[in-house]
Design a protein around this motif. Structure first.
Motif, PDB file in Angstrom:
ATOM      1  N   CYS A  15       0.756  -1.257   0.042  1.00 29.99           N
ATOM      2  CA  CYS A  15      -0.100   0.054  -0.028  1.00 29.99           C
ATOM      3  C   CYS A  15       0.962   1.347  -0.141  1.00 29.99           C
ATOM      4  N   CYS A  52      -1.939   2.075   8.988  1.00 29.17           N
ATOM      5  CA  CYS A  52      -2.335   1.774   7.548  1.00 29.17           C
ATOM      6  C   CYS A  52      -1.072   2.200   6.680  1.00 29.17           C
ATOM      7  N   CYS A 100      -4.280  -0.042  10.948  1.00 25.04           N
ATOM      8  CA  CYS A 100      -4.404  -1.378   9.797  1.00 25.04           C
ATOM      9  C   CYS A 100      -5.557  -2.467  10.622  1.00 25.04           C
ATOM     10  N   LYS A 123      -8.209  -7.243   0.402  1.00 24.34           N
ATOM     11  CA  LYS A 123      -7.384  -6.299  -0.373  1.00 24.34           C
ATOM     12  C   LYS A 123      -8.182  -5.714  -1.432  1.00 24.34           C
ATOM     13  N   CYS A 127      -8.605  -2.408   1.561  1.00 25.05           N
ATOM     14  CA  CYS A 127      -7.089  -1.655   1.076  1.00 25.05           C
ATOM     15  C   CYS A 127      -7.160  -1.027  -0.309  1.00 25.05           C
TER      16      CYS A 127
END
Length: 136
Positions: A15, A52, A100, A123, A127
């Motif tokens: 990320c 995150c 996160c 994901k 994410c």
């Protein structure tokens, strides 16, 4: 930039790397260096599920967009800190957290959490949105 970041994320980079490299051309910095410097931010800081890594990638972008590096540039440093604080506030309002583990609501440091992450396609469902929302 968002499309580039999401494409990169689905093709193997984390990320933070996705966010940071999406700005490489715009901010004129070396994308190979950005991949190296942001490598350890995977999974919320070294897979610890802390901040995150889309957020940490954004912190790096904000810092690099205000590149004053000298100690005497207190005003520039303060301006960067203010940008990071505003980004964090806006991101928290949007997502409820910038942690996160809280965002994913699973512990992927254990096998059961990894399975949950895959089975619920986090994901894609979480994410990717965090990455997209981290890019202006």
């Amino acid at each position: 930039m968002k499309e580039k970041a999401i494409y990169s994320f689905y093709n193997g980079i984390n990320c933070a790397q996705s966010v940071l490299t999406s700005y490489a051309d715009h901010l004129k910095f070396d994308s190979d260096m950005t991949l190296s410097v942001s490598n350890g931010f995977d999974g919320g800081m070294g897979k610890l599920q802390k901040t995150c890594c889309a957020v940490t990638g954004s912190f790096m972008v904000l810092s690099m967009s205000n590149p004053r590096r000298h100690l005497e540039n207190i005003d520039d440093r303060n301006a960067t800190n203010e940008m990071i604080q505003k980004f964090t506030s806006d991101y928290t309002i949007l997502h409820g957290s910038f942690d996160c583990r809280t965002l994913l609501n699973c512990d992927f440091t254990i096998e059961e959490g990894e399975k949950q992450f895959r089975d619920l396609d986090m994901k894609k469902n979480i994410c990717s949105k965090c990455i997209s929302d981290s890019i202006n």
